[in-house]
Design a protein around this motif. Structure first.
Motif, PDB file in Angstrom:
ATOM      1  N   ASN A 182       0.826  -1.218   0.000  1.00 17.14           N
ATOM      2  CA  ASN A 182       0.000   0.000   0.000  1.00 17.14           C
ATOM      3  C   ASN A 182       0.856   1.262   0.000  1.00 17.14           C
ATOM      4  N   ILE A 183       1.882   1.313   0.837  1.00 19.84           N
ATOM      5  CA  ILE A 183       2.710   2.525   0.860  1.00 19.84           C
ATOM      6  C   ILE A 183       3.660   2.575  -0.331  1.00 19.84           C
ATOM      7  N   ALA A 184       3.940   1.418  -0.929  1.00 17.56           N
ATOM      8  CA  ALA A 184       4.740   1.413  -2.157  1.00 17.56           C
ATOM      9  C   ALA A 184       3.908   1.971  -3.313  1.00 17.56           C
ATOM     10  N   ASP A 185       2.643   1.544  -3.388  1.00 15.49           N
ATOM     11  CA  ASP A 185       1.772   1.977  -4.487  1.00 15.49           C
ATOM     12  C   ASP A 185       1.425   3.455  -4.418  1.00 15.49           C
ATOM     13  N   ASP A 186       1.285   4.003  -3.225  1.00 14.24           N
ATOM     14  CA  ASP A 186       0.924   5.427  -3.159  1.00 14.24           C
ATOM     15  C   ASP A 186       2.146   6.347  -3.195  1.00 14.24           C
ATOM     16  N   GLY A 187       3.343   5.770  -3.296  1.00 10.01           N
ATOM     17  CA  GLY A 187       4.552   6.572  -3.459  1.00 10.01           C
ATOM     18  C   GLY A 187       5.236   6.993  -2.173  1.00 10.01           C
ATOM     19  N   GLN A 188       4.607   6.718  -1.026  1.00  8.02           N
ATOM     20  CA  GLN A 188       5.198   7.139   0.251  1.00  8.02           C
ATOM     21  C   GLN A 188       6.539   6.462   0.528  1.00  8.02           C
ATOM     22  N   LEU A 189       6.614   5.169   0.213  1.00 12.58           N
ATOM     23  CA  LEU A 189       7.847   4.429   0.496  1.00 12.58           C
ATOM     24  C   LEU A 189       9.027   5.022  -0.271  1.00 12.58           C
ATOM     25  N   LYS A 190       8.825   5.239  -1.553  1.00 17.69           N
ATOM     26  CA  LYS A 190       9.894   5.809  -2.371  1.00 17.69           C
ATOM     27  C   LYS A 190      10.227   7.228  -1.923  1.00 17.69           C
ATOM     28  N   ASP A 191       9.204   8.014  -1.684  1.00 18.58           N
ATOM     29  CA  ASP A 191       9.424   9.408  -1.288  1.00 18.58           C
ATOM     30  C   ASP A 191      10.179   9.516   0.034  1.00 18.58           C
ATOM     31  N   ARG A 192       9.713   8.806   1.046  1.00 21.97           N
ATOM     32  CA  ARG A 192      10.299   8.957   2.381  1.00 21.97           C
ATOM     33  C   ARG A 192      11.654   8.277   2.510  1.00 21.97           C
ATOM     34  N   VAL A 193      11.814   7.102   1.888  1.00 22.00           N
ATOM     35  CA  VAL A 193      13.042   6.328   2.081  1.00 22.00           C
ATOM     36  C   VAL A 193      14.102   6.646   1.031  1.00 22.00           C
ATOM     37  N   LEU A 194      13.699   6.842  -0.218  1.00 24.35           N
ATOM     38  CA  LEU A 194      14.684   7.024  -1.290  1.00 24.35           C
ATOM     39  C   LEU A 194      14.878   8.466  -1.728  1.00 24.35           C
ATOM     40  N   THR A 195      13.837   9.284  -1.658  1.00 25.71           N
ATOM     41  CA  THR A 195      13.961  10.663  -2.116  1.00 25.71           C
ATOM     42  C   THR A 195      14.334  11.597  -0.964  1.00 25.71           C
ATOM     43  N   ARG A 196      13.464  11.693   0.015  1.00 24.92           N
ATOM     44  CA  ARG A 196      13.721  12.580   1.160  1.00 24.92           C
ATOM     45  C   ARG A 196      14.718  11.984   2.147  1.00 24.92           C
ATOM     46  N   LYS A 197      14.775  10.679   2.196  1.00 24.72           N
ATOM     47  CA  LYS A 197      15.693   9.936   3.080  1.00 24.72           C
ATOM     48  C   LYS A 197      15.534  10.325   4.547  1.00 24.72           C
ATOM     49  N   ASP A 198      14.283  10.593   4.939  1.00 24.32           N
ATOM     50  CA  ASP A 198      14.029  10.886   6.346  1.00 24.32           C
ATOM     51  C   ASP A 198      13.487   9.661   7.095  1.00 24.32           C
ATOM     52  N   MET A 199      13.378   8.569   6.397  1.00 27.62           N
ATOM     53  CA  MET A 199      12.996   7.295   6.999  1.00 27.62           C
ATOM     54  C   MET A 199      14.022   6.253   6.584  1.00 27.62           C
ATOM     55  N   PRO A 200      14.431   5.414   7.438  1.00 25.22           N
ATOM     56  CA  PRO A 200      14.155   5.413   8.864  1.00 25.22           C
ATOM     57  C   PRO A 200      14.827   6.600   9.542  1.00 25.22           C
ATOM     58  N   PRO A 201      14.258   7.041  10.671  1.00 27.90           N
ATOM     59  CA  PRO A 201      14.834   8.189  11.360  1.00 27.90           C
ATOM     60  C   PRO A 201      16.226   7.870  11.900  1.00 27.90           C
ATOM     61  N   GLY A 202      17.034   8.873  11.979  1.00 27.74           N
ATOM     62  CA  GLY A 202      18.388   8.674  12.503  1.00 27.74           C
ATOM     63  C   GLY A 202      19.421   8.576  11.410  1.00 27.74           C
ATOM     64  N   ALA A 203      19.175   7.720  10.440  1.00 26.43           N
ATOM     65  CA  ALA A 203      20.128   7.546   9.341  1.00 26.43           C
ATOM     66  C   ALA A 203      19.420   6.867   8.182  1.00 26.43           C
ATOM     67  N   PRO A 204      19.721   7.289   6.970  1.00 25.34           N
ATOM     68  CA  PRO A 204      19.101   6.632   5.819  1.00 25.34           C
ATOM     69  C   PRO A 204      19.609   5.200   5.681  1.00 25.34           C
ATOM     70  N   LEU A 205      18.913   4.433   4.866  1.00 21.98           N
ATOM     71  CA  LEU A 205      19.358   3.077   4.574  1.00 21.98           C
ATOM     72  C   LEU A 205      20.718   3.113   3.895  1.00 21.98           C
ATOM     73  N   SER A 206      21.445   2.037   3.980  1.00 19.06           N
ATOM     74  CA  SER A 206      22.724   1.943   3.274  1.00 19.06           C
ATOM     75  C   SER A 206      22.461   2.023   1.773  1.00 19.06           C
ATOM     76  N   ALA A 207      23.478   2.340   1.010  1.00 18.89           N
ATOM     77  CA  ALA A 207      23.345   2.430  -0.447  1.00 18.89           C
ATOM     78  C   ALA A 207      22.868   1.100  -1.018  1.00 18.89           C
ATOM     79  N   CYS A 208      23.373   0.016  -0.475  1.00 13.53           N
ATOM     80  CA  CYS A 208      22.979  -1.312  -0.940  1.00 13.53           C
ATOM     81  C   CYS A 208      21.489  -1.546  -0.681  1.00 13.53           C
ATOM     82  N   ASP A 209      21.020  -1.233   0.514  1.00 18.65           N
ATOM     83  CA  ASP A 209      19.604  -1.415   0.838  1.00 18.65           C
ATOM     84  C   ASP A 209      18.724  -0.487   0.003  1.00 18.65           C
TER      85      ASP A 209
END
Length: 117
Positions: free
Chosen positions: A75-102
């Motif tokens: 659901n969050i992948a389809d509405d774009g939230q996952l990409k926006d928050r994790v890959l574009t804005r990189k504010d999720m997860p809080p504290g530090a973005p995912l590694s480049a590999c992830d």
């Protein structure tokens, strides 16, 4: 120069011309940490559970979207939230973005339609 000195010098010159380059060291951004077939069960679900659900953020009782099942993540992948928050804005997860590999794994999974494989 005597013959032994010439042979030693020639050997050193010949050996110094031979070297081995490690491709990962020469081109660190070119290497891939995953294959083209990113799997939801093997790659994405464990990543989401480890970085989002068990971190105490997206679990029952927090008032946030509960992540863990394919349908909730889809659901969050389809509405774009996952990409926006994790890959574009990189504010999720809080504290530090995912590694480049992830991030690469997640991007590949999203680009392939976020399928349940």
């Amino acid at each position: 120069m005597k013959l032994p000195q010439i042979l030693i010098l020639a050997s050193l010159v010949a050996l110094s011309a031979c070297y081995y380059d490690n491709e990962e060291m020469l081109y660190p951004n070119e290497s891939s940490c995953y294959d083209a077939d990113v799997s939801f069960e093997v790659d994405i679900k464990p990543l989401i559970i480890t970085k989002c659900a068990t971190a105490g953020c997206h679990v029952s009782g927090t008032g946030r979207v509960v992540l863990g099942s394919y349908s909730s993540i889809k659901n969050i992948a389809d509405d774009g939230q996952l990409k926006d928050r994790v890959l574009t804005r990189k504010d999720m997860p809080p504290g530090a973005p995912l590694s480049a590999c992830d991030q690469d794994k997640l991007r590949a999974w999203l680009d392939n339609g976020a399928i349940n494989n």
